[in-house]
Design a protein around this motif. Structure first.
Motif, mmCIF file in Angstrom:
data_model
loop_
_atom_site.group_PDB
_atom_site.id
_atom_site.type_symbol
_atom_site.label_atom_id
_atom_site.label_comp_id
_atom_site.label_asym_id
_atom_site.label_seq_id
_atom_site.Cartn_x
_atom_site.Cartn_y
_atom_site.Cartn_z
ATOM 1 N N ARG A 376 0.820 -1.208 0.000
ATOM 2 C CA ARG A 376 0.000 0.000 0.000
ATOM 3 C C ARG A 376 0.855 1.260 0.000
ATOM 4 O O ARG A 376 0.585 2.223 -0.717
ATOM 5 N N LYS A 377 1.890 1.271 0.814
ATOM 6 C CA LYS A 377 2.779 2.435 0.854
ATOM 7 C C LYS A 377 3.460 2.637 -0.495
ATOM 8 O O LYS A 377 3.659 3.761 -0.940
ATOM 9 N N TRP A 378 3.802 1.540 -1.138
ATOM 10 C CA TRP A 378 4.468 1.623 -2.448
ATOM 11 C C TRP A 378 3.531 2.219 -3.492
ATOM 12 O O TRP A 378 3.918 3.113 -4.244
ATOM 13 N N VAL A 379 2.297 1.743 -3.515
ATOM 14 C CA VAL A 379 1.337 2.224 -4.507
ATOM 15 C C VAL A 379 0.976 3.686 -4.269
ATOM 16 O O VAL A 379 0.788 4.461 -5.214
ATOM 17 N N LYS A 380 0.914 4.112 -3.007
ATOM 18 C CA LYS A 380 0.500 5.469 -2.662
ATOM 19 C C LYS A 380 1.673 6.427 -2.511
ATOM 20 O O LYS A 380 1.544 7.475 -1.857
ATOM 21 N N SER A 381 2.795 6.096 -3.085
ATOM 22 C CA SER A 381 3.965 6.980 -3.001
ATOM 23 C C SER A 381 3.638 8.355 -3.564
ATOM 24 O O SER A 381 2.987 8.478 -4.608
ATOM 25 N N ASP A 382 4.122 9.411 -2.870
ATOM 26 C CA ASP A 382 3.839 10.778 -3.312
ATOM 27 C C ASP A 382 4.661 11.175 -4.525
ATOM 28 O O ASP A 382 4.207 11.950 -5.365
ATOM 29 N N THR A 383 5.879 10.660 -4.608
ATOM 30 C CA THR A 383 6.762 11.062 -5.695
ATOM 31 C C THR A 383 7.262 9.837 -6.454
ATOM 32 O O THR A 383 7.228 8.708 -5.947
ATOM 33 N N ILE A 384 7.739 10.082 -7.662
ATOM 34 C CA ILE A 384 8.287 8.996 -8.469
ATOM 35 C C ILE A 384 9.545 8.432 -7.830
ATOM 36 O O ILE A 384 9.773 7.212 -7.837
ATOM 37 N N GLU A 385 10.352 9.311 -7.238
ATOM 38 C CA GLU A 385 11.577 8.855 -6.584
ATOM 39 C C GLU A 385 11.271 7.917 -5.426
ATOM 40 O O GLU A 385 11.924 6.871 -5.259
ATOM 41 N N GLU A 386 10.265 8.282 -4.641
ATOM 42 C CA GLU A 386 9.875 7.424 -3.517
ATOM 43 C C GLU A 386 9.336 6.086 -4.014
ATOM 44 O O GLU A 386 9.611 5.031 -3.422
ATOM 45 N N PHE A 387 8.594 6.105 -5.109
ATOM 46 C CA PHE A 387 8.049 4.877 -5.675
ATOM 47 C C PHE A 387 9.169 3.945 -6.138
ATOM 48 O O PHE A 387 9.145 2.736 -5.866
ATOM 49 N N GLU A 388 10.145 4.485 -6.837
ATOM 50 C CA GLU A 388 11.241 3.665 -7.349
ATOM 51 C C GLU A 388 12.077 3.092 -6.215
ATOM 52 O O GLU A 388 12.497 1.919 -6.254
ATOM 53 N N ALA A 389 12.331 3.901 -5.199
ATOM 54 C CA ALA A 389 13.130 3.417 -4.074
ATOM 55 C C ALA A 389 12.404 2.308 -3.316
ATOM 56 O O ALA A 389 13.021 1.301 -2.914
ATOM 57 N N THR A 390 11.103 2.459 -3.137
ATOM 58 C CA THR A 390 10.327 1.437 -2.426
ATOM 59 C C THR A 390 10.260 0.148 -3.239
ATOM 60 O O THR A 390 10.248 -0.950 -2.675
ATOM 61 N N TRP A 391 10.225 0.260 -4.560
ATOM 62 C CA TRP A 391 10.191 -0.935 -5.399
ATOM 63 C C TRP A 391 11.455 -1.773 -5.224
ATOM 64 O O TRP A 391 11.397 -3.002 -5.172
ATOM 65 N N ASP A 392 12.584 -1.119 -5.132
ATOM 66 C CA ASP A 392 13.843 -1.858 -4.931
ATOM 67 C C ASP A 392 13.796 -2.656 -3.633
ATOM 68 O O ASP A 392 14.279 -3.790 -3.562
ATOM 69 N N VAL A 393 13.179 -2.057 -2.599
ATOM 70 C CA VAL A 393 13.062 -2.750 -1.315
ATOM 71 C C VAL A 393 12.106 -3.937 -1.424
ATOM 72 O O VAL A 393 12.400 -5.047 -0.958
ATOM 73 N N ILE A 394 10.954 -3.724 -2.042
ATOM 74 C CA ILE A 394 9.945 -4.786 -2.164
ATOM 75 C C ILE A 394 10.474 -5.945 -3.004
ATOM 76 O O ILE A 394 10.297 -7.122 -2.664
ATOM 77 N N ARG A 395 11.134 -5.642 -4.104
ATOM 78 C CA ARG A 395 11.635 -6.691 -4.989
ATOM 79 C C ARG A 395 12.642 -7.596 -4.296
ATOM 80 O O ARG A 395 12.631 -8.816 -4.487
ATOM 81 N N GLY A 396 13.482 -6.997 -3.444
ATOM 82 C CA GLY A 396 14.459 -7.816 -2.746
ATOM 83 C C GLY A 396 13.913 -8.504 -1.515
ATOM 84 O O GLY A 396 14.194 -9.679 -1.261
ATOM 85 N N LYS A 397 13.099 -7.809 -0.753
ATOM 86 C CA LYS A 397 12.604 -8.345 0.518
ATOM 87 C C LYS A 397 11.619 -9.486 0.318
ATOM 88 O O LYS A 397 11.640 -10.482 1.055
#
Length: 746
Positions: A376-397
């Motif tokens: 949910r936090k990933w989808v509701k990211s306010d900025t593109i930078e925040e979205f990309e950074a969260t994706w890297d975390v989700i993909r690995g975790k």
């Protein structure tokens, strides 16, 4: 009715010439009625009406039985009418599988009551056999007797049938038609049933069977006579079978010029006899209501079909491309949009994405306790930078595979993630729910048995009903004043400019801005200032960043991007404007599409200089406006011969000027063009229009058009925390019991 052959007549000791010299017969003397025997009628219908009236007064119903014909001339010479309880019901055989067919209640008792008439030499019909003995009880109560089918004949009258057809064309279902007809029928007639209504409508539909498509085209042609701006196009196969149909009326085209910045395209509605997918182009009007731009019946849901549809939609709408378009996540639609609408921003419907989440993310939710919150936090990211950074975390975790649905959605992130869509206007829409709500509205007018020619008629009635709702909102806005919550001029100006429902949305933001918000200053200067705005009871990391500039005009932007996407200032921006003592709402923050000036006006055509002077010459929209103004001029002057003469003189003068202007064009070239057109017409194959062969297989509409529940609302299936399988809990897990037994043995 049964037609007996010659051998049957001989077996019954009936001579062929009985129709000339009838003999009187009666099974029992007590059943003979001398006042009826020998009675003469002009036609068999007269005899039926007489016997039916007789049965009504004596408490039973009748039906038509045998008709005996002369085998030489094939003319009927003997007819028999019997009690409706004559004979016995045939035993139904079992079906091919061997299952017993369910039998209804028996209503026949083998009653012998009957009346027989025979044709005479002069062409009249005489009663030569009559039996009035019944083996069942007779009903003498008039209200009950009229329930017999022969007496319940009001629904078969011309007046009642016409009324049923008219009510059906108005969109009423048989059960509703029944109530309306029974409320208007005479008191001495039996009530009409839903089954009788359905039978009458079915009989009426049979008259158009095999000619539905011709009726559809005729409907469009008739509308074109009344609406000069009507647009419809039909795609036919070489053998005359229809493939695709698209149409839009003049009012829809004008609405597109005002509200065509955002279009919702949906093709999940399938309610017609041949199961053609019904595609709609939907937008939002100045009241926030759904408005229709165009409609289509499609052969299939392939890419080339959508390309055909989009191309003709553009042609209809003066080649004006929508700024943004919302559709289902369908590959064929996406590819067609890339080709036909290359500059339009394409958004996937959030409603459908949430539906897919239930299917594709369940394994992650059951395997990782914190996955749902991270997602949910990933989808509701306010900025593109925040979205990309969260994706890297989700993909690995969470060990997201490159071939998974989640990775595919990341690849298509520009079509559905809010952070990527904040820079484009969406009129407050994120889903194709606008189409779904219109579909629900159409359900009151059409159903799965609706014929093609009826479908377009009922559709027009549904559209007219929605337009009536728009006119009601126009009236309410013009004849009322908003109740302000403050004396601030910003709210006052919004109340003057916005329509009623749009102002309600603005006022909600304004109330929040003046009561529940606070701020902290990030930096402040004479020309530009930045603030962090939010509620005290909410963590500051969720507060919004508002930038305020006051150069030549007031410019305020917020990180929530509500104005950019919805066209209405958010509470954060309004809060800062109030704190910076802005005296009025700037005009550039009042979009014309949300004001009453965008309402539909008969004969209103405005032409801008920008559209008159484009690089390709005069635009299609300009030509349409000029043609509409000319048509309006003719209509207004048709009652005055002198005015018509004046207009005609002016036109002749203008035509002469145009002929002089285009004189350099060679006559030879013009003749070549003319001959080419003629040859093309002559070469067109002569085909006949036919109905579709039958229902087609498509992706179709969901069986239940209901809102898809979110992951939290969806019912949870039993999942074992020990083996991670569905269908049981850990307390009854067979794998756990096996492992524990092995440990005990060890």
């Amino acid at each position: 009715m049964v037609v007996h052959d010659l051998e049957t007549h001989i077996a019954e000791n009936v001579e062929i010439n009985d129709f000339i010299e009838p003999t009187y017969e009666c099974d029992k003397d007590e059943g003979r009625d001398e006042s009826i025997m020998g009675k003469v009628f002009d036609t068999p219908d007269d005899a039926y009406s007489f016997y039916n009236d007789y049965s009504f007064s004596h408490g039973f119903g009748i039906r038509k039985d045998d008709t005996i014909k002369n085998p030489t001339t094939n003319e009927a010479y003997r007819k028999m009418y019997v009690c409706n309880k004559e004979g016995f019901k045939r035993l139904e055989k079992n079906d091919s599988v061997g299952n017993k067919k369910k039998r209804g209640r028996d209503v026949r008792t083998g009653c012998q009551a009957m009346l027989r008439i025979t044709r005479q030499k002069d062409g009249k019909w005489m009663v030569d056999s009559f039996n009035d003995i019944h083996n069942h009880d007779l009903i003498m109560t008039p209200t009950k007797v009229m329930k017999h089918r022969s007496h319940s004949k009001f629904h078969r009258s011309i007046e009642c049938k016409s009324l049923m057809v008219e009510l059906n064309q108005a969109g009423l279902r048989p059960c509703q038609i029944k109530k309306a007809v029974n409320a208007m029928k005479p008191t001495n007639e039996a009530n009409v049933t839903s089954k009788q209504c359905a039978d009458v409508l079915s009989e009426q539909r049979k008259q158009h069977r095999g000619r539905e498509f011709c009726g559809l085209i005729k409907h469009f042609q008739d509308k074109a006579l009344l609406d000069n701006d009507q647009f419809f196009i039909v795609d036919l196969c070489s053998d005359g079978y229809p493939r695709n149909i698209f149409w839009a009326d003049g009012r829809s085209k004008e609405a597109y010029t005002k509200f065509g910045d955002v279009v919702v395209f949906d093709v999940t509605y399938m309610t017609n006899k041949f199961k053609f997918p019904f595609a709609t182009f939907v937008g939002v009007n100045h009241h926030g209501q759904s408005i229709l731009f165009g409609r289509a019946l499609l052969e299939n849901e392939k890419e080339e079909t959508f390309e055909w549809l989009f191309e003709h939609f553009l042609k209809c709408m003066f080649r004006k491309y929508p700024n943004s378009i919302i559709t289902d996540q369908d590959k064929a639609i996406s590819n067609a949009i890339k080709k036909v609408f290359p500059n339009s921003r394409h958004r996937f419907c959030t409603w459908h994405i949430k539906k897919h989440e239930l299917d594709h993310l369940r394994t992650y939710v059951t395997s990782y306790i914190d996955f749902q919150e991270s997602y949910r936090k990933w989808v509701k990211s306010d900025t593109i930078e925040e979205f990309e950074a969260t994706w890297d975390v989700i993909r690995g975790k969470y060990k997201v595979e490159s071939t998974s649905w989640l990775s595919d959605m990341y690849t298509q992130r520009a079509h559905w993630v809010t952070a990527f869509l904040k820079d484009i206007f969406w009129a407050g829409m994120t889903t194709s729910g606008r189409s779904e709500s219109i579909h629900a509205f159409f359900d009151g007018f059409v159903n799965s048995r609706t014929m093609l020619n009826e479908f377009v008629i009922q559709y027009d009635k549904a559209v007219e009903s929605r337009r009536a709702s728009e006119e009601d909102e126009d009236f309410k806005t013009m004849n009322s004043r908003p109740v302000l919550s403050s004396v601030h001029p910003i709210e006052a100006k919004a109340g003057e400019c916005y329509t009623r429902k749009v102002f309600d949305t603005f006022q909600k933001e304004w109330k929040e801005a003046t009561s529940n918000l606070t701020h902290e200053t990030l930096n402040k200067s004479a020309d530009e200032s930045k603030y962090r705005v939010g509620q005290l009871n909410i963590d500051k990391k969720y507060w919004r960043i508002v930038t305020f500039r006051s150069w030549n005009q007031v410019i305020v932007t917020c990180s929530c991007a509500k104005f950019e996407t919805d066209g209405i200032l958010c509470k954060h921006a309004l809060y800062v404007m109030k704190k910076r003592h802005v005296e009025t709402l700037p005009n550039h923050y009042i979009l014309p599409r949300w004001t009453l000036n965008s309402r539909y006006k008969v004969g209103n055509r405005s032409i801008g200089l920008g559209e008159m002077n484009n690089e390709n010459g005069v635009s299609a929209f300009t030509v349409w406006c000029v043609r509409s103004n000319f048509t309006k001029l003719i209509e207004q002057a048709r009652d005055s011969p002198s005015e018509i003469q004046k207009i005609n003189t002016l036109l002749l003068s203008l035509l002469n000027d145009q002929a002089i202007r285009k004189q350099p064009i060679s006559l030879q070239k013009a003749s070549q063009v003319s001959s080419t057109v003629i040859s093309q017409v002559d070469m067109m194959p002569q085909i006949s229009v036919r109905d579709p062969l039958g229902p087609i297989n498509t992706k179709g509409r969901p069986k239940a058009a209901t809102r898809i529940k979110s992951c939290l609302e969806a019912p949870k299936k039993r999942t074992c925390s020990y083996c991670q399988r569905l269908g049981h809990y850990a307390t009854s897990c067979p794998k756990r019991k096996t492992d524990e037994s092995l440990q005990d043995e060890g």
